[in-house]
Write a protein that holds these residues in place. Structure first.
Motif, PDB file in Angstrom:
ATOM      1  N   TRP A  60      31.943  14.269  26.294  1.00 11.67           N
ATOM      2  CA  TRP A  60      32.695  15.024  25.265  1.00 11.67           C
ATOM      3  C   TRP A  60      32.818  16.488  25.684  1.00 11.67           C
ATOM      4  N   ASN A  61      33.916  17.115  25.265  1.00 11.67           N
ATOM      5  CA  ASN A  61      34.105  18.539  25.450  1.00 11.67           C
ATOM      6  C   ASN A  61      33.667  19.267  24.206  1.00 11.67           C
ATOM      7  N   ASP A  62      33.807  20.510  24.189  1.00 14.98           N
ATOM      8  CA  ASP A  62      33.325  21.305  23.044  1.00 14.98           C
ATOM      9  C   ASP A  62      34.128  21.027  21.797  1.00 14.98           C
ATOM     10  N   GLU A  63      35.401  20.979  22.029  1.00 18.92           N
ATOM     11  CA  GLU A  63      36.234  20.714  20.849  1.00 18.92           C
ATOM     12  C   GLU A  63      35.892  19.358  20.222  1.00 18.92           C
ATOM     13  N   GLU A  64      35.641  18.433  21.074  1.00 20.96           N
ATOM     14  CA  GLU A  64      35.303  17.106  20.567  1.00 20.96           C
ATOM     15  C   GLU A  64      33.952  17.135  19.885  1.00 20.96           C
ATOM     16  N   LYS A  65      33.023  17.880  20.416  1.00 21.74           N
ATOM     17  CA  LYS A  65      31.716  17.981  19.762  1.00 21.74           C
ATOM     18  C   LYS A  65      31.859  18.666  18.418  1.00 21.74           C
ATOM     19  N   LYS A  66      32.713  19.754  18.367  1.00 25.05           N
ATOM     20  CA  LYS A  66      32.932  20.433  17.087  1.00 25.05           C
ATOM     21  C   LYS A  66      33.555  19.487  16.089  1.00 25.05           C
ATOM     22  N   LEU A  67      34.485  18.750  16.565  1.00 26.81           N
ATOM     23  CA  LEU A  67      35.118  17.758  15.655  1.00 26.81           C
ATOM     24  C   LEU A  67      34.106  16.713  15.174  1.00 26.81           C
ATOM     25  N   PHE A  68      33.215  16.329  16.040  1.00 27.31           N
ATOM     26  CA  PHE A  68      32.222  15.321  15.658  1.00 27.31           C
ATOM     27  C   PHE A  68      31.261  15.874  14.597  1.00 27.31           C
ATOM     28  N   LYS A  69      30.889  17.197  14.735  1.00 21.70           N
ATOM     29  CA  LYS A  69      30.011  17.800  13.730  1.00 21.70           C
ATOM     30  C   LYS A  69      30.738  17.866  12.381  1.00 21.70           C
ATOM     31  N   GLU A  70      31.986  18.264  12.432  1.00 19.63           N
ATOM     32  CA  GLU A  70      32.748  18.279  11.173  1.00 19.63           C
ATOM     33  C   GLU A  70      32.831  16.870  10.572  1.00 19.63           C
ATOM     34  N   HIS A  71      32.978  15.909  11.435  1.00 17.08           N
ATOM     35  CA  HIS A  71      33.035  14.521  10.942  1.00 17.08           C
ATOM     36  C   HIS A  71      31.724  14.106  10.279  1.00 17.08           C
ATOM     37  N   GLU A  72      30.611  14.502  10.902  1.00 20.97           N
ATOM     38  CA  GLU A  72      29.316  14.157  10.325  1.00 20.97           C
ATOM     39  C   GLU A  72      29.118  14.858   8.991  1.00 20.97           C
ATOM     40  N   LYS A  73      29.564  16.111   8.876  1.00 19.42           N
ATOM     41  CA  LYS A  73      29.437  16.856   7.625  1.00 19.42           C
ATOM     42  C   LYS A  73      30.258  16.178   6.515  1.00 19.42           C
ATOM     43  N   LYS A  74      31.472  15.764   6.863  1.00 19.69           N
ATOM     44  CA  LYS A  74      32.315  15.089   5.860  1.00 19.69           C
ATOM     45  C   LYS A  74      31.684  13.752   5.413  1.00 19.69           C
ATOM     46  N   VAL A  75      31.118  13.088   6.404  1.00 21.72           N
ATOM     47  CA  VAL A  75      30.480  11.786   6.061  1.00 21.72           C
ATOM     48  C   VAL A  75      29.310  12.027   5.160  1.00 21.72           C
ATOM     49  N   LYS A  76      28.528  13.053   5.417  1.00 24.79           N
ATOM     50  CA  LYS A  76      27.373  13.333   4.560  1.00 24.79           C
ATOM     51  C   LYS A  76      27.803  13.714   3.167  1.00 24.79           C
ATOM     52  N   GLU A  77      28.832  14.592   3.099  1.00 24.28           N
ATOM     53  CA  GLU A  77      29.316  14.964   1.755  1.00 24.28           C
ATOM     54  C   GLU A  77      29.874  13.752   1.013  1.00 24.28           C
ATOM     55  N   LEU A  78      30.542  12.886   1.739  1.00 24.18           N
ATOM     56  CA  LEU A  78      31.102  11.685   1.078  1.00 24.18           C
ATOM     57  C   LEU A  78      29.988  10.771   0.596  1.00 24.18           C
ATOM     58  N   ASN A  79      28.940  10.629   1.373  1.00 22.53           N
ATOM     59  CA  ASN A  79      27.814   9.761   0.958  1.00 22.53           C
ATOM     60  C   ASN A  79      27.116  10.344  -0.261  1.00 22.53           C
ATOM     61  N   GLU A  80      26.977  11.662  -0.266  1.00 17.10           N
ATOM     62  CA  GLU A  80      26.354  12.261  -1.442  1.00 17.10           C
ATOM     63  C   GLU A  80      27.230  12.057  -2.687  1.00 17.10           C
ATOM     64  N   GLU A  81      28.510  12.209  -2.480  1.00 14.98           N
ATOM     65  CA  GLU A  81      29.429  11.994  -3.614  1.00 14.98           C
ATOM     66  C   GLU A  81      29.368  10.536  -4.107  1.00 14.98           C
ATOM     67  N   LYS A  82      29.288   9.593  -3.158  1.00 15.69           N
ATOM     68  CA  LYS A  82      29.195   8.183  -3.497  1.00 15.69           C
ATOM     69  C   LYS A  82      27.925   7.898  -4.283  1.00 15.69           C
ATOM     70  N   GLU A  83      26.794   8.476  -3.807  1.00 13.47           N
ATOM     71  CA  GLU A  83      25.516   8.214  -4.484  1.00 13.47           C
ATOM     72  C   GLU A  83      25.543   8.800  -5.883  1.00 13.47           C
ATOM     73  N   LYS A  84      26.083   9.955  -6.053  1.00 12.46           N
ATOM     74  CA  LYS A  84      26.161  10.571  -7.380  1.00 12.46           C
ATOM     75  C   LYS A  84      27.036   9.714  -8.311  1.00 12.46           C
ATOM     76  N   TYR A  85      28.138   9.272  -7.792  1.00 10.95           N
ATOM     77  CA  TYR A  85      29.059   8.457  -8.610  1.00 10.95           C
ATOM     78  C   TYR A  85      28.429   7.110  -8.957  1.00 10.95           C
ATOM     79  N   ARG A  86      27.626   6.554  -7.995  1.00  9.07           N
ATOM     80  CA  ARG A  86      26.968   5.267  -8.258  1.00  9.07           C
ATOM     81  C   ARG A  86      25.955   5.409  -9.380  1.00  9.07           C
TER      82      ARG A  86
END
Length: 1672
Positions: A1166-1192
């Motif tokens: 991976w290049n830097d941009e791809e790593k940055k994109l992957f971190k953003e992806h992980e952050k979105k996934v975490k926020e989505l999981n937290e939102e899912k757990e709260k809604y559940r």
């Protein structure tokens, strides 16, 4: 007019036999009474001129018989024997028939019993033609009737289920019948105690249920039915009497169907059941052996074995030795009866059920009559076997015919198949043969002595009668399965024509030499009514005339065909292969006649006579073309002769065709002359009641006619009484000419007939032993062949055995066998071709299965026989249609039942029944289904409420008026009562008796419970209580509806929440079952009335149109779905965004962030941009999981809240339902309380009605008894007047008798004294009372019978006959003038008549007095019954008053424990219910009165002390007075004797006493000396007597020696006297001395009688003087 004379009669139509004298029995038979001499067995007949004989009775003692006719208003005829002259006719009030007649044993009495409609029992004096008395018994039929031989005034009347003893009471010239029913035991032989149905024994009383009343009052019966009513459960079937007889002690022995033997006392009507003594061992063995033998014999005969242990007796006869009885076993038993036990002995066994036992008048012969018509005689004195007297048949005669040559013998046959041969001269039965098969026709062959008998099974049996004493069956032909209806021979005896059903006419060779060959048959299309045969000897042709019934036209049709002798010689030319005659060979002719006929005969000149059915005419036709109507096929009658007969009839032609006989249902036989149709003779030989005449036949010589009835069982032989000589010559000439033709053939055929072997009946053969059902089963074992000809269609059966087949079947089998042999090769070729073709088709079907579907052929393409397939399909469709129709009818019935139930239980309900159930607990509450109240009920309720308002207002007015007028306690009580009646909310529930006011009921409108005294008040109270119950139920239903609606709302809320719960579960992806509440069928009951498709488990049947419609709808639906799937826009939306345009919050759990595409590469690449994109992806996934757990978590909390809310609301509803259930439980209690009130009121009304019914019944019974009392009192008064009048008559007769005795001396005063004395002695002489033959006979058990006043004439007649001997001149005294002797005889007869008259009048007077005593006793009994009725009526009035006052009041009491001082519960049966205020007021008044009483008691105490002192003084003075009075009385009553007087008067009393003692001592001394002197004298006398005794002893010794010598000499003289024979001298001397003694005795008696007469005359003179000069 010539007429016929009854030559003889034979038959047996009734089992009613009787002895007319000691050697002759008589019995009815059709229109005749037959008399049979038991010694010579000769029979004579007496004809009833008015028709059939009805009831019959004979009296052997008087030699008379009685019988009734069977016409309207029947008459009873009395005839004597042997003169057979009519003595009298008894005309009663019977309209239709008499069923029973009975003679009394002695006396001129006859009892009769009529049938419907009168049912009257009558007693006649047949000598004087007087109806003595009668009594009606509506609807009661009788089986037997008999007089008591010992007392004619007792009559036994027997029914199938009861017995009645009738007493004939006589009051001079009046007679009365008194009924005395006999209570029979039950079927087990036990007697139940007598129970009075109308008057119960005791009046036990229940305070609640009321008094005990008879069942009739409870059932509501008032009239005569109430006196005999008994509930069905209490009715025990009694024994059924079958036979009875009287004994010499006036008892009745009776047999029963149940096997019991009863003894009935005629005086007391008491019944005893006789028991059989235990048999000894050897007798039991004998009985077992006899029973075994009988069972074996019955088994061989094919009958059902019976046991002898319990014999059912059908006949009884009593004699001196004991009782003879018999029954269905056919055994004659002898019963030796002692006390209540009997010993049974078998006397004879006839192996046939015995129906009657009759003793001859002299009791030497016992007649046994069986059910099968056989009569036996049994002589008890000889104890032998029963001898057959008459062997008649119980079955009716079917036909009769004359045996060739027709002037000596005749033959008859009965329906049961019994053939008899009769001697024509006197009617003697020569022989008898039983065919054991039901016969239908019979005819005698003219050319031989053979007889043909047709049977119901289609057979013809041929009998050999060459030997008349031994007939036998020689041949049998089985023509067809159709019954043979008639048999006819032609006059030449060549052909036998047999007519069968279904239009079959068979032609047979009549000659035995041809073995009665069947020549052929003809089948006619219509029903054959009659058949006749005409022989033409010139042309040698036989014409057969057949009368047909044309149904479509009201006309008759004649079929005529000819038979020639060629038919016998060359039979094959005239018949086809099936045996049917060719139409051309028999020359058929057909004629239609203008009237419907029932019978037709043809003369030789084409003249036809027919008996018309539509009118009483005999039509004459001439079969020629000239007499046709416009229609050329119809012949019109030339002449119509009116017939005096009615009913269907038939014609018969004499052999010479000169006489025409007409017979019909009326039983009258008419003889016409065929040329002029003049009536030559008529004879009423049978009757309409017996079915009329069945058949008749002329003899060949024309002298005799045989006529037999249809149902009367009589065979009558008629003979010409007077006839023209030319007629006789013509008949004789025809007979001689016919015999000349037949003689040669007859002798030859009889030889052949004799040589024929007797036919052996094979029991295994179908034709003899198998019933018709076996013939019906024969097609299962044989092939069926149909043969079609021009004239008919015949279906016959072929079996393996030729002997078991009909003649038609044999013919058809022969044809089948010939056809089978002829076409055997073609049959084999066809079978081979069929097998080859079947194999080819099977291969083609196999190949068809392997080819593709488009090339496959249908299954029906391989079907070669389409017609057979269509036929099978049509048959299957018919079966389907039949089953469908049955199912439709069943469904229709079920739907009708459903509609009825729905209408009654659903549609009629204004409030439908339903339930409410809890959600979580097993609790269910149902509402009250209510029907809409009718307008009549509402109107009644409104009327009652108006009446209650009026009564309430009236009570208010009464209260105000009473308060103004008076302030008494009574007015207060009535005021309180008015207040209680007024609406008051504070009224005590305890007094009201229910809690309905708390649950919607208005109790203020009710009556007070203790005011319900009248019936109207109780009825109104019931109406009001029902209204309260209805209102209470309505109020509850309103609450129920609220709860039901609440549940529906709760279910709707739960369903709304469940929708959200399902959404949450779907979002949470949980597989949890959601609780979904729903209403059940009990909560929505209307769902049960509709059927859902899911409830039908079977496939629905669709018609062709419905199937096509369903296919079309499915095709349209498929096209719609395909069209929807081709939408490109919807398909793209689903592919890109899941089918929605925007994302909702509920879909957050379904959201997922896709990873970047480079995630698949290694991380170090991976290049830097791809790593940055992957971190953003992980952050979105975490926020989505937290939102899912709260809604559940939010969804889970919402789910819990929803479930808790559902649970809470449903539990609250459950509590509501439980409260409603509790309320309904209390409501049920309230309803039961009101219903209990209604039940008590209804029971009170019912009890009141029962009491009213009982009172009405008693009043009705009282009226009846009062009428009886008035009638009895009138009878008593009339009888008293008659007795007073009769006493004067009796006294006059006695006075006349005495005057005759006194006038004898005056009348014969001119006669010398010696002759006068002798005449007076003869005047006193009386002949010995002549005894009848019956009384002299010691075998007669009823030798001495009780006499009556009616025997006076018979006794006087016998006495006058006995006087003829005394009046003869040989008894006349010597020297008496004959004229004086005649005058003396006349005077003596007058004297005897006077004596008999006095005796008769004395008997009559005694009977009248006895009758008066019985009526007075009846009057006292009626008075006692009337008093009892009045007592019970009074008791009923008291009970009704008590029930009106003693009301049943219902209270509500608190539940709890009540303590009692003792364990026993107090008895409150005599307690009364009153108000509490009354008790309190009463207690206050009691206390005030008590204080007053105490004060008065103190005052009385003080006053009583002085009273006591005065009483003691008074008592002391009274006792002193009594002492003084006693002393005075002693002084007055003291006795003063002589000694006391001396004691009181003499001064020196002691010296006086001493002087008296010395005088007495001197007297004693003198007496002692005198006694000693007397003793010495007595001793001297004793010594002298002893000397005399010794001298006497010596003299006695010497006399004894002399006595011995004298005895020796006396014995020597006796021997000498005996040797000298001087006995007659001594007898003469003895007679002379005896005469002198008798003369002296007579003179003494004469003197005594004269003294008595003198005293009587003096008394009579004094009586007459007192009557003439009463003043003196």
């Amino acid at each position: 007019m010539a007429n016929y004379l009854t030559h003889w009669v034979q038959g047996f139509s009734d089992k009613n036999f009787g002895f007319i004298n000691n050697r002759t029995v008589c019995y009815p038979c059709g229109n005749y009474i037959l008399f049979l001499d038991i010694q010579t067995k000769k029979t004579t007949a007496l004809q009833c001129q008015t028709g059939r004989v009805g009831a019959f009775a004979a009296n052997g003692n008087s030699q008379v018989l009685a019988f009734s006719d069977r016409k309207l208003n029947p008459i009873i005829y009395i005839y004597n024997f042997p003169e057979l002259s009519k003595l009298t006719e008894l005309k009663g009030n019977a309209q239709l028939d008499y069923t029973l007649l009975a003679f009394s044993f002695t006396g001129p009495y006859l009892a009769s019993y009529s049938s419907i409609p009168e049912f009257v029992l009558s007693v006649w004096n047949w000598q004087e033609n007087i109806l003595l008395c009668s009594e009606s018994q509506p609807g009661i039929t009788a089986t037997s009737l008999s007089f008591n031989p010992m007392n004619w005034q007792q009559l036994c009347f027997v029914n199938e289920s009861f017995v009645t003893i009738w007493h004939i009471e006589r009051n001079n010239d009046e007679h009365h019948l008194k009924q005395n029913p006999v209570k029979l035991p039950d079927g087990q032989g036990s007697m139940s105690p007598h129970k009075d149905l109308f008057f119960p024994v005791s009046h036990s009383e229940d305070p609640y249920h009321g008094p005990d009343l008879p069942d009739s009052a409870i059932a509501g019966l008032v009239g005569d039915e109430a006196e005999t009513f008994m509930p069905r459960n209490d009715i025990k079937p009694s024994v059924h009497p079958t036979a009875h007889c009287w004994t010499a002690t006036s008892e009745i022995y009776m047999g029963c169907e149940e096997g019991h033997v009863l003894a009935i006392d005629a005086e007391t009507s008491s019944v005893s059941v006789l028991q059989q003594k235990p048999l000894p061992e050897y007798m039991r063995k004998i009985s077992d052996v006899v029973s075994y033998v009988r069972r074996e014999v019955q088994k061989k005969k094919g009958g059902k074995p019976k046991d002898l242990q319990k014999t059912v007796l059908f006949a009884m006869a009593f004699c001196n030795e004991g009782l003879y009885a018999a029954g269905s076993e056919g055994i004659l038993f002898f019963y030796h009866i002692k006390d209540l036990q009997y010993e049974m002995k078998i006397c004879a066994d006839v192996l046939q059920p015995i129906s009657s036992l009759i003793f001859s008048p002299d009791y030497t012969v016992l007649l046994l009559v069986t059910d099968q018509g056989t009569v036996y005689t049994y002589k008890p004195a000889h104890s032998g076997e029963a001898v057959k007297l008459l062997d008649a048949c119980s079955s009716c005669f079917l036909a009769a015919d004359f045996l060739t040559p027709g002037n000596k013998y005749c033959v008859s046959v009965t329906i049961s198949g019994e053939v008899q041969v009769w001697f024509l001269e006197d009617g003697t039965c020569l022989s008898k043969l039983n065919l054991d098969i039901e016969a239908t026709a019979m005819a005698c062959c003219p050319s031989s002595n053979s007889v043909a008998v047709g049977t119901k099974r289609g057979q013809i049996c041929f009998l050999d009668i060459t030997e008349v004493e031994a007939p036998r069956v020689v041949h049998r032909i089985f023509l067809s399965k159709f019954p043979v209806l008639s048999l006819h021979y032609d006059q030449s005896g060549q052909f036998l024509i047999a007519r069968a059903t279904e239009g079959h006419i068979f032609i047979l060779d009549a000659r035995p030499s041809k073995l009665f060959q069947v020549l052929g048959y003809v089948v006619l299309p219509d029903e054959v009514l009659d058949l006749s045969v005409v022989s033409n000897f010139k042309t040698d042709l036989v014409e057969v005339v057949i009368l047909l019934n044309v149904v479509e036209a009201q006309r008759a049709r004649l079929e005529i065909f000819c038979l020639s002798s060629a038919l016998i010689t060359d039979n094959d030319k005239y018949v086809n292969e099936q045996g049917m005659l060719n139409a051309s060979a028999i020359k058929k002719e057909q004629y239609d006649l203008d009237y419907p006929l029932s019978s037709a005969v043809r003369l030789k000149d084409n003249i036809v006579y027919g008996y018309c059915t539509c009118a009483p005419f005999i039509c004459k036709y001439h079969l020629s073309e000239e007499n046709m109507l416009e229609d050329p096929s119809v012949f019109v009658s030339e002449k119509r002769t009116p017939s005096n007969q009615f009913g269907s009839g038939f014609l018969c032609l004499s052999p010479n065709s000169r006489w025409l006989a007409s017979a019909a249902k009326d039983g009258v036989l008419f003889i016409y002359h065929t040329s002029t149709m003049d009536i030559l003779a008529q004879k009423h030989c049978h009757s309409y009641q017996g079915g009329g005449i069945r058949s008749m036949v002329f003899s060949l010589d024309g002298k005799f006619i045989l006529v037999n009835g249809k149902n009367d069982g009589a065979l009558v032989c008629l003979k010409w009484k007077k006839i023209k000589e030319i007629e006789v010559k013509e008949a004789a000439f025809h007979w001689q000419s016919l015999l000349a033709i037949l003689n040669k053939s007859t002798s030859n055929e009889n030889v052949v007939l004799k040589s024929m072997a007797e036919w052996q009946f094979d029991p295994e053969s179908t034709s003899e032993s198998l019933p018709e059902e076996k013939f019906k089963e024969a097609p299962l074992k044989s092939s069926k062949v149909e043969v079609t000809e021009d004239d008919g269609n015949i279906t016959s059966l072929c079996s393996a055995s030729t002997s078991d087949m009909t003649w038609i079947g044999q013919k058809i089998k022969k044809v089948i066998r010939e056809e089978t042999q002829r076409f055997a090769n073609q049959k084999i070729e066809l079978q081979m071709g069929i097998k080859k073709l079947r194999k080819t088709i099977q291969e083609m079907m196999h190949e068809n299965e392997l080819v593709p579907d488009i090339e496959k052929l249908e299954q029906q393409e391989f079907n070669l026989d389409i017609e057979e397939q269509e036929r099978a399909q049509a048959k299957a469709e018919q079966e389907v249609a039949r089953v469908r129709k049955e199912i439709e009818m069943e469904n229709l019935a079920n739907r009708y039942l459903q509609d009825v139930i729905k209408q009654e239980c659903w549609d009629a309900m204004c409030v439908k029944g339903r339930a409410v159930k809890c959600f979580h607990i097993a609790c269910e509450v149902k509402n009250y289904p209510l029907k809409e109240r009718s307008g009549e009920e509402l109107e009644t309720l409104e009327k009652v409420l108006r009446l209650k308002k009026i009564e309430t207002a009236d009570l208010k007015v009464q209260k105000k008026s009473l308060e103004i007028e008076s302030e008494t306690v009574l007015s207060k009580e009535e005021g309180e009562k008015a207040e209680e009646v007024m609406p008051d909310d504070s009224a005590s529930y305890c007094l009201i008796g229910s809690l309905s006011s708390q649950y919607g009921g208005d109790t203020s409108v009710l009556y007070h419970q203790w005011d319900l005294h009248t019936r109207e008040q109780k009825v109104n109270q019931i109406v009001l209580l029902k209204d309260i119950i209805y209102k209470v139920k309505t109020a509850f239903n309103k609450e129920f509806d609220k709860v039901a609606r609440q549940k529906e709302q709760e279910i709707a809320r739960v369903k709304e929440r469940n929708l959200r719960i399902r959404e949450i579960l779907a979002q949470l992806d949980l597989q949890v079952e959601v609780w979904e509440p729903a209403l059940t069928d009990d909560e929505i009951p209307e769902r049960a009335l509709t059927v859902q498709d899911s409830e039908i488990k079977v496939e629905k049947y669709l018609t062709q149109q419905e199937r096509e419609k369903a296919e079309m709808l499915a095709k349209v639906e498929m096209e719609r779905r395909l069209a929807a799937m081709d939408n490109e826009r919807l398909r793209a939306l689903n592919d890109m965004m899941g089918g929605v345009l925007e994302v909702k919050k509920e879909d957050i759990l379904k959201m997922d962030i896709p990873p970047p595409p480079f995630v698949s590469k290694p991380e170090h690449v991976w290049n830097d941009e791809e790593k940055k994109l992957f971190k953003e992806h992980e952050k979105k996934v975490k926020e989505l999981n937290e939102e899912k757990e709260k809604y559940r978590r939010t969804l889970e909390n919402e789910l819990k809240k929803l479930e808790a809310s559902i649970q809470e609301t449903t539990q609250n509803f459950d509590e509501t339902v439980c409260k409603l259930s509790d309320r309904k439980l209390k409501l049920e209690m309230v309803i039961y309380q009101e219903e209990l009130k209604i039940v008590n009121l209804v029971y009170a009304l019912l009890l009141n009605e029962e009491l009213d019914t009982r009172e009405a019944g008693l009043n009705n019974f009282l009226i009846k008894k009062e009428k009886e009392k008035v009638k009895t009192a009138r009878t008593i008064q009339t009888t008293k007047n008659k007795i007073e009048a009769y006493i004067d008559t009796y006294e006059n007769a006695v006075a006349e008798k005495k005057n005759l005795e006194c006038g004898f001396t005056k009348e014969f005063a001119d006669i010398p004294a010696n002759l006068l004395d002798e005449l007076f002695q003869l005047y006193k002489d009386r002949p010995k009372t002549p005894m009848t033959e019956m009384n002299r006979d010691t075998a007669n058990p009823y030798g001495v019978c009780s006499g009556s006043a009616e025997d006076y004439k018979d006794a006087l007649t016998l006495l006058m006959k006995a006087m003829d001997e005394l009046d003869s001149p040989e008894h006349m005294p010597n020297g008496l003038d004959p004229s004086i002797w005649e005058r003396f005889c006349l005077a003596r007869r007058n004297k005897m008549e006077s004596e008999e008259m006095v005796k008769w009048k004395a008997l009559t007077l005694a009977e009248m007095q006895a009758f008066l005593q019985r009526r007075m006793h009846d009057n006292e009994k009626i008075k006692s019954e009337i008093e009892d009725i009045f007592e019970e009526l009074t008791w009923l009035q008291e009970e009704k008053m008590k029930l009106q006052l003693n009301l049943i009041v219902q209270f509500l009491l608190k539940q709890g424990q009540v303590e009692l001082e003792s364990t026993e519960i107090p008895d409150y049966t005599d307690a009364i219910l009153i108000n509490k205020s009354v008790i309190e007021e009463l207690n206050c008044s009691i206390m005030a009165q008590g204080e007053k009483k105490i004060a008065s008691m103190v005052e009385c105490k003080d006053f009583s002390k002085g009273i006591f002192q005065l009483e003691w003084e008074h008592k002391k003075m009274r006792m002193q007075i009594e002492d003084l009075e006693q002393k005075a009385r002693d002084i007055v009553t003291l006795p003063i004797s002589k000694e006391r007087q001396l004691f009181l008067t003499v001064l020196n009393y002691d010296s006086h006493v001493a002087h008296r003692i010395s005088v007495m001592e001197q007297t004693l001394g003198i007496m002692d000396k005198l006694h000693k002197k007397n003793v010495k004298n007595r001793q001297k006398r004793i010594k002298e007597l002893e000397k005399c005794i010794s001298l006497k002893e010596r003299a006695n010794y010497e006399l004894s020696l002399e006595l011995k010598e004298m005895l020796v000499s006396v014995s020597e003289r006796r021997h000498i006297f005996e040797a000298a024979d001087t006995q007659h001298v001594s007898e003469k001397i003895a007679k002379q001395r005896y005469r002198e003694i008798l003369k002296q005795k007579h003179l003494r008696g004469l003197v005594k009688e004269q003294e008595e007469q003198f005293e009587i005359l003096q008394a009579e003179v004094e009586r007459l003087r007192a009557r003439t000069f009463p003043i003196l």
